[in-house]
Design a protein around this motif. Structure first.
Motif, mmCIF file in Angstrom:
data_model
loop_
_atom_site.group_PDB
_atom_site.id
_atom_site.type_symbol
_atom_site.label_atom_id
_atom_site.label_comp_id
_atom_site.label_asym_id
_atom_site.label_seq_id
_atom_site.Cartn_x
_atom_site.Cartn_y
_atom_site.Cartn_z
ATOM 1 N N LEU A 78 0.905 -1.074 -0.008
ATOM 2 C CA LEU A 78 0.189 -0.048 -0.079
ATOM 3 C C LEU A 78 0.766 1.383 -0.028
ATOM 4 N N GLN A 79 0.676 2.259 -0.972
ATOM 5 C CA GLN A 79 1.594 3.100 -1.150
ATOM 6 C C GLN A 79 0.705 4.589 -1.051
ATOM 7 N N LEU A 80 0.903 5.254 -0.138
ATOM 8 C CA LEU A 80 0.319 6.654 0.129
ATOM 9 C C LEU A 80 1.261 7.550 -0.463
ATOM 10 N N VAL A 81 0.565 8.450 -1.616
ATOM 11 C CA VAL A 81 1.176 9.651 -2.339
ATOM 12 C C VAL A 81 0.554 10.784 -2.052
ATOM 13 N N GLY A 82 1.456 11.541 -1.482
ATOM 14 C CA GLY A 82 0.899 13.287 -1.171
ATOM 15 C C GLY A 82 0.508 13.829 -2.685
ATOM 16 N N ARG A 83 -0.577 14.489 -2.558
ATOM 17 C CA ARG A 83 -1.036 15.136 -3.731
ATOM 18 C C ARG A 83 -1.893 16.588 -3.372
ATOM 19 N N GLU A 84 -1.500 17.781 -3.751
ATOM 20 C CA GLU A 84 -2.270 18.787 -3.708
ATOM 21 C C GLU A 84 -3.446 18.673 -3.600
ATOM 22 N N GLU A 85 -4.279 18.182 -4.401
ATOM 23 C CA GLU A 85 -5.644 17.837 -4.669
ATOM 24 C C GLU A 85 -5.958 16.667 -5.381
ATOM 25 N N PRO A 86 -6.088 15.260 -4.042
ATOM 26 C CA PRO A 86 -6.130 14.219 -4.467
ATOM 27 C C PRO A 86 -7.606 13.941 -5.322
ATOM 28 N N PHE A 87 -8.507 14.647 -5.005
ATOM 29 C CA PHE A 87 -9.798 14.331 -5.796
ATOM 30 C C PHE A 87 -9.517 14.639 -7.407
ATOM 31 N N ARG A 88 -8.857 15.820 -7.488
ATOM 32 C CA ARG A 88 -8.483 15.965 -9.060
ATOM 33 C C ARG A 88 -7.581 14.923 -9.611
ATOM 34 N N ALA A 89 -6.769 14.384 -8.777
ATOM 35 C CA ALA A 89 -5.751 13.296 -9.389
ATOM 36 C C ALA A 89 -6.719 12.043 -9.622
ATOM 37 N N LEU A 90 -7.598 11.941 -8.815
ATOM 38 C CA LEU A 90 -8.634 10.806 -9.286
ATOM 39 C C LEU A 90 -9.425 10.910 -10.520
ATOM 40 N N ASP A 114 -15.920 18.323 1.090
ATOM 41 C CA ASP A 114 -16.433 19.875 0.540
ATOM 42 C C ASP A 114 -15.913 20.018 -1.206
ATOM 43 N N LEU A 115 -14.620 19.467 -1.286
ATOM 44 C CA LEU A 115 -14.181 19.515 -2.542
ATOM 45 C C LEU A 115 -15.048 19.079 -3.565
ATOM 46 N N VAL A 116 -15.646 17.769 -3.335
ATOM 47 C CA VAL A 116 -16.470 17.300 -4.209
ATOM 48 C C VAL A 116 -17.981 17.783 -4.484
ATOM 49 N N LEU A 117 -18.239 18.538 -3.270
ATOM 50 C CA LEU A 117 -19.546 19.363 -3.711
ATOM 51 C C LEU A 117 -19.111 20.621 -4.424
ATOM 52 N N GLU A 118 -17.876 21.098 -4.270
ATOM 53 C CA GLU A 118 -17.623 22.254 -4.913
ATOM 54 C C GLU A 118 -17.195 22.024 -6.599
ATOM 55 N N GLU A 119 -16.946 20.821 -6.661
ATOM 56 C CA GLU A 119 -16.435 20.381 -8.042
ATOM 57 C C GLU A 119 -17.340 19.867 -8.980
ATOM 58 N N VAL A 120 -18.142 18.934 -8.575
ATOM 59 C CA VAL A 120 -19.083 18.106 -9.344
ATOM 60 C C VAL A 120 -20.448 17.696 -8.903
ATOM 61 N N VAL A 121 -20.920 18.188 -7.916
ATOM 62 C CA VAL A 121 -22.341 17.817 -7.326
ATOM 63 C C VAL A 121 -23.256 18.823 -7.884
ATOM 64 N N GLY A 122 -24.122 18.450 -8.713
ATOM 65 C CA GLY A 122 -25.384 19.060 -9.588
ATOM 66 C C GLY A 122 -26.154 19.730 -8.258
ATOM 67 N N LEU A 123 -26.356 21.015 -8.735
ATOM 68 C CA LEU A 123 -27.444 21.899 -7.957
ATOM 69 C C LEU A 123 -28.809 21.530 -8.303
ATOM 70 N N ARG A 171 -25.906 13.044 -6.894
ATOM 71 C CA ARG A 171 -25.884 14.278 -7.336
ATOM 72 C C ARG A 171 -24.699 14.217 -8.368
ATOM 73 N N ILE A 172 -23.949 13.395 -8.687
ATOM 74 C CA ILE A 172 -22.844 13.579 -9.563
ATOM 75 C C ILE A 172 -23.161 12.702 -10.874
ATOM 76 N N ASP A 173 -23.036 13.566 -11.865
ATOM 77 C CA ASP A 173 -23.353 13.179 -13.351
ATOM 78 C C ASP A 173 -22.144 12.071 -13.563
ATOM 79 N N PRO A 174 -22.666 10.988 -14.256
ATOM 80 C CA PRO A 174 -21.621 10.199 -14.736
ATOM 81 C C PRO A 174 -20.732 10.657 -15.718
ATOM 82 N N ARG A 175 -21.517 11.364 -16.408
ATOM 83 C CA ARG A 175 -20.600 11.927 -17.670
ATOM 84 C C ARG A 175 -19.597 12.821 -17.419
ATOM 85 N N ASP A 176 -19.556 13.452 -16.204
ATOM 86 C CA ASP A 176 -18.747 14.364 -15.775
ATOM 87 C C ASP A 176 -17.491 13.682 -14.986
#
Length: 298
Positions: A102-114, A127-136, A150-155
């Motif tokens: 198991l390798q933990l790798v530091g990233r500034e923005e892990p969500f965006r790396a995924l 919070d970042l998931v809501l800010e980035e991809v959750v539909g209103l 609330r996440i669009d699978p096309r996104d």
């Protein structure tokens, strides 16, 4: 041997939550304590609350034991804010577990790396998931269990698996004078009836829209604290706002009443469903096995 790479934050409470959960599941308590205490010490130095006897490069060399492949590694992060020095942050760690590394790798923005398919698994703030991809939506978003819907699978292929429980709350706050304007509790129904200014942090605008619902914020105008201002003080001046609270003591200090807890802010395990393998499933079970959490993602 198979290596499962997991993106994690480089510093802060979310990274501590990951190491605390890892320690609880693998018995690596001393290792987790060492990483957490090192980063807390470095944070204190950065903020001027601690004086270091060695310069930053000597400390960095001492922290990273290059002779031990299983020792944690650290790196320097440049802080772009004016007058802020470089800061030592987490870089990586490899653990030899039962049948895989198991390798933990530091990233500034892990969500965006995924999102870019660099990793199959990672940890980041909900919070970042809501800010980035959750539909209103007109209806409010009230909990983690509703986020994936609330996440669009096309996104994006990224979904929340589970929270780690290091929860603070986005909370509705108001002065007594503002609350008395309407004959209702200080909750979402209050906002739905209220018309006027609502003070929030600018980085949470989309999140607040999601957790209150687009119908409720009709007639609402967002305002923001001045740079360097205390958020609770700005909310007290405005009369109504949303901000993160733990105990609410700071809000009380500024004469604010605590209303409804709108949404949990916590570290979440994320997976890119397009990159899932048997190995990543084993790593997922390590962090959120059936004895700890119920998965949110199907």
């Amino acid at each position: 041997m198979t290596t499962v790479r997991v993106a994690v934050p480089r510093k802060g409470r979310p990274l501590e939550a990951v190491f605390e959960r890892l320690a609880a599941r693998t018995g690596t308590t001393d290792l987790a304590d060492d990483v957490i205490s090192t980063l807390q010490y470095e944070k204190a130095i950065t903020k001027g609350n601690q004086t270091a006897e060695r310069d930053v490069y000597d400390r960095l060399s001492a922290y990273s034991d290059t002779d031990d492949p299983l020792a944690p590694e650290f790196t320097l992060l440049r802080d772009d804010r004016a007058g802020m020095p470089r800061r030592i942050v987490f870089d990586s760690l490899t653990l030899d577990l039962d049948g895989y590394d198991l390798q933990l790798v530091g990233r500034e923005e892990p969500f965006r790396a995924l999102r870019t398919h660099e990793f199959a698994l990672g940890f980041d703030s909900a919070d970042l998931v809501l800010e980035e991809v959750v539909g209103l939506d007109p209806e409010p978003l009230t909990g983690l269990d509703e986020v994936n819907e609330r996440i669009d699978p096309r996104d994006t292929d990224v979904r929340i698996v589970s929270g780690l429980g290091d929860t603070v709350w986005h909370t509705l706050l108001a002065t007594p004078e503002t609350r008395r304007q309407l004959d209702t509790d200080l909750d979402r129904s209050f906002v739905d009836t209220y018309e006027g200014n609502l003070c929030i942090s600018p980085r949470y605008e989309r999140l607040v829209e999601a957790v209150l619902g687009t119908d409720a914020i009709e007639g609402i105008e967002f305002t923001y604290p001045d740079e360097g201002a205390v958020e609770e003080a700005a909310i007290a001046e405005t009369g109504l706002g949303v901000y993160l609270t733990v105990t609410g003591s700071t809000a009380h200090d500024y004469g604010l009443e605590l209303g409804e807890r709108l949404f949990p802010s916590e570290t979440v395990l994320l997976e890119n469903t397009a990159e899932t393998t048997d190995a990543t499933e084993r790593a997922t079970d390590l962090f959120v096995g059936a004895d700890l959490e119920t998965k949110l993602a199907s």
